[in-house]
Write a protein that holds these residues in place. Structure first.
Motif, mmCIF file in Angstrom:
data_model
loop_
_atom_site.group_PDB
_atom_site.id
_atom_site.type_symbol
_atom_site.label_atom_id
_atom_site.label_comp_id
_atom_site.label_asym_id
_atom_site.label_seq_id
_atom_site.Cartn_x
_atom_site.Cartn_y
_atom_site.Cartn_z
ATOM 1 N N ASP A 10 9.763 49.253 15.215
ATOM 2 C CA ASP A 10 10.340 48.862 16.236
ATOM 3 C C ASP A 10 11.833 48.684 16.310
ATOM 4 N N LEU A 11 12.410 49.475 17.141
ATOM 5 C CA LEU A 11 14.159 49.632 17.007
ATOM 6 C C LEU A 11 14.746 48.291 17.206
ATOM 7 N N ASN A 12 13.989 47.487 18.004
ATOM 8 C CA ASN A 12 14.848 46.038 18.205
ATOM 9 C C ASN A 12 14.556 45.149 17.182
ATOM 10 N N ASN A 13 13.715 45.225 16.412
ATOM 11 C CA ASN A 13 13.169 43.971 15.731
ATOM 12 C C ASN A 13 12.794 44.581 14.269
ATOM 13 N N SER A 14 13.142 45.635 13.744
ATOM 14 C CA SER A 14 13.116 46.220 12.414
ATOM 15 C C SER A 14 14.294 46.062 11.619
ATOM 16 N N SER A 15 14.143 45.734 10.327
ATOM 17 C CA SER A 15 15.336 45.967 9.499
ATOM 18 C C SER A 15 15.457 47.389 8.961
ATOM 19 N N VAL A 16 16.646 47.499 8.324
ATOM 20 C CA VAL A 16 17.187 48.655 7.963
ATOM 21 C C VAL A 16 16.240 49.318 6.965
ATOM 22 N N ARG A 17 15.418 48.534 6.184
ATOM 23 C CA ARG A 17 14.533 48.866 5.272
ATOM 24 C C ARG A 17 13.341 49.749 5.865
#
Length: 125
Positions: free
Chosen positions: A48-55
Protein backbone atom coordinates in the motif's frame (compact mmCIF):
# COMPACT_ATOMS: atom_id res chain seq x y z
CA UNK A 1 -9.91 -8.08 56.70
CA UNK A 2 -6.77 -9.12 54.85
CA UNK A 3 -8.09 -12.66 54.54
CA UNK A 4 -11.37 -11.46 53.13
CA UNK A 5 -9.57 -9.30 50.59
CA UNK A 6 -7.31 -12.16 49.56
CA UNK A 7 -10.30 -14.49 49.16
CA UNK A 8 -12.10 -11.92 47.02
CA UNK A 9 -9.04 -11.34 44.84
CA UNK A 10 -8.51 -15.07 44.32
CA UNK A 11 -12.18 -15.36 43.39
CA UNK A 12 -11.81 -12.61 40.79
CA UNK A 13 -8.70 -14.27 39.35
CA UNK A 14 -10.41 -17.67 39.16
CA UNK A 15 -13.50 -16.16 37.51
CA UNK A 16 -11.39 -14.41 34.88
CA UNK A 17 -9.45 -17.60 34.16
CA UNK A 18 -12.67 -19.58 33.76
CA UNK A 19 -14.10 -16.90 31.51
CA UNK A 20 -11.08 -17.02 29.20
CA UNK A 21 -11.29 -20.81 29.05
CA UNK A 22 -15.00 -20.83 28.29
CA UNK A 23 -14.92 -18.00 25.74
CA UNK A 24 -14.35 -19.34 22.20
CA UNK A 25 -10.98 -18.38 20.65
CA UNK A 26 -12.68 -16.68 17.69
CA UNK A 27 -14.40 -14.24 20.03
CA UNK A 28 -11.10 -13.49 21.72
CA UNK A 29 -9.39 -12.89 18.37
CA UNK A 30 -12.16 -10.57 17.21
CA UNK A 31 -11.55 -8.38 20.23
CA UNK A 32 -7.83 -8.19 19.44
CA UNK A 33 -8.28 -6.84 15.90
CA UNK A 34 -7.53 -3.17 15.47
CA UNK A 35 -7.52 -0.56 12.73
CA UNK A 36 -4.04 -1.52 11.56
CA UNK A 37 -5.02 -5.18 11.16
CA UNK A 38 -8.08 -4.22 9.13
CA UNK A 39 -6.04 -1.89 6.94
CA UNK A 40 -3.44 -4.58 6.29
CA UNK A 41 -6.16 -7.08 5.38
CA UNK A 42 -7.68 -4.55 2.97
CA UNK A 43 -4.50 -4.27 0.89
CA UNK A 44 -4.02 -8.03 0.59
CA UNK A 45 -0.60 -9.12 -0.62
CA UNK A 46 0.15 -5.80 -2.33
CA UNK A 47 2.22 -2.93 -0.96
CA UNK A 48 0.00 0.00 0.00
CA UNK A 49 1.69 3.18 -1.19
CA UNK A 50 -0.08 5.36 1.40
CA UNK A 51 0.39 3.11 4.42
CA UNK A 52 3.55 1.02 4.02
CA UNK A 53 6.99 1.73 5.37
CA UNK A 54 10.14 1.94 3.27
CA UNK A 55 11.07 -1.61 4.27
CA UNK A 56 8.05 -3.02 2.41
CA UNK A 57 9.85 -2.13 -0.83
CA UNK A 58 12.87 -4.36 -0.10
CA UNK A 59 11.27 -7.21 -2.01
CA UNK A 60 11.55 -5.23 -5.26
CA UNK A 61 15.18 -4.97 -6.46
CA UNK A 62 16.17 -1.41 -7.30
CA UNK A 63 13.39 0.33 -5.37
CA UNK A 64 14.90 0.15 -1.90
CA UNK A 65 16.00 2.51 -0.32
CA UNK A 66 16.22 5.55 -2.62
CA UNK A 67 13.08 5.24 -4.73
CA UNK A 68 11.14 3.77 -1.81
CA UNK A 69 11.99 6.84 0.26
CA UNK A 70 10.79 9.15 -2.51
CA UNK A 71 7.54 7.21 -2.83
CA UNK A 72 6.87 7.20 0.91
CA UNK A 73 7.61 10.91 1.32
CA UNK A 74 5.68 11.89 -1.83
CA UNK A 75 2.29 10.60 -0.69
CA UNK A 76 -0.56 10.48 -0.10
CA UNK A 77 -1.67 9.18 -3.47
CA UNK A 78 -5.12 8.86 -5.07
CA UNK A 79 -4.00 6.07 -7.38
CA UNK A 80 -0.86 4.11 -8.19
CA UNK A 81 -0.02 6.22 -11.25
CA UNK A 82 0.35 9.34 -9.09
CA UNK A 83 3.85 8.13 -8.21
CA UNK A 84 4.93 8.93 -11.76
CA UNK A 85 4.19 12.63 -11.06
CA UNK A 86 7.14 12.73 -8.64
CA UNK A 87 10.55 13.93 -9.77
CA UNK A 88 11.97 10.59 -10.88
CA UNK A 89 14.77 9.68 -13.25
CA UNK A 90 13.92 7.65 -16.32
CA UNK A 91 15.46 4.58 -14.68
CA UNK A 92 13.33 5.06 -11.55
CA UNK A 93 10.19 5.41 -13.68
CA UNK A 94 11.15 2.24 -15.53
CA UNK A 95 11.64 0.35 -12.27
CA UNK A 96 8.34 1.56 -10.88
CA UNK A 97 6.50 0.55 -14.07
CA UNK A 98 8.09 -2.90 -13.80
CA UNK A 99 6.61 -3.51 -10.35
CA UNK A 100 3.45 -1.37 -10.64
CA UNK A 101 1.11 -4.38 -10.47
CA UNK A 102 2.41 -5.12 -6.95
CA UNK A 103 1.15 -1.82 -5.50
CA UNK A 104 -2.21 -0.56 -4.34
CA UNK A 105 -3.55 2.62 -2.78
CA UNK A 106 -5.93 2.84 0.17
CA UNK A 107 -6.78 5.96 2.17
CA UNK A 108 -4.02 6.95 4.59
CA UNK A 109 -4.54 5.73 8.14
CA UNK A 110 -3.02 7.37 11.20
CA UNK A 111 -2.68 3.90 12.72
CA UNK A 112 0.03 3.11 10.16
CA UNK A 113 1.51 6.56 9.50
CA UNK A 114 2.06 8.16 12.89
CA UNK A 115 5.42 9.85 13.37
CA UNK A 116 8.33 8.74 11.20
CA UNK A 117 7.32 5.08 11.27
CA UNK A 118 7.12 4.91 7.48
CA UNK A 119 10.80 5.80 7.19
CA UNK A 120 12.15 3.93 10.20
CA UNK A 121 9.63 1.41 11.48
CA UNK A 122 12.06 -0.07 14.00
CA UNK A 123 12.36 -3.46 12.29
CA UNK A 124 16.01 -4.47 12.20
CA UNK A 125 17.68 -7.66 11.10
Amino acid sequence: MKRLLSWLMSGVVMASLLLTLLLPPAAQAAELRNIADDKMAERGDKVDLNNSSVRAFQQFPGLYPTLAGKIVLGGPYDNVDDVLKLELTSRQKELFEKYKANFTVTPPSIALNEGFDRINDGVYR
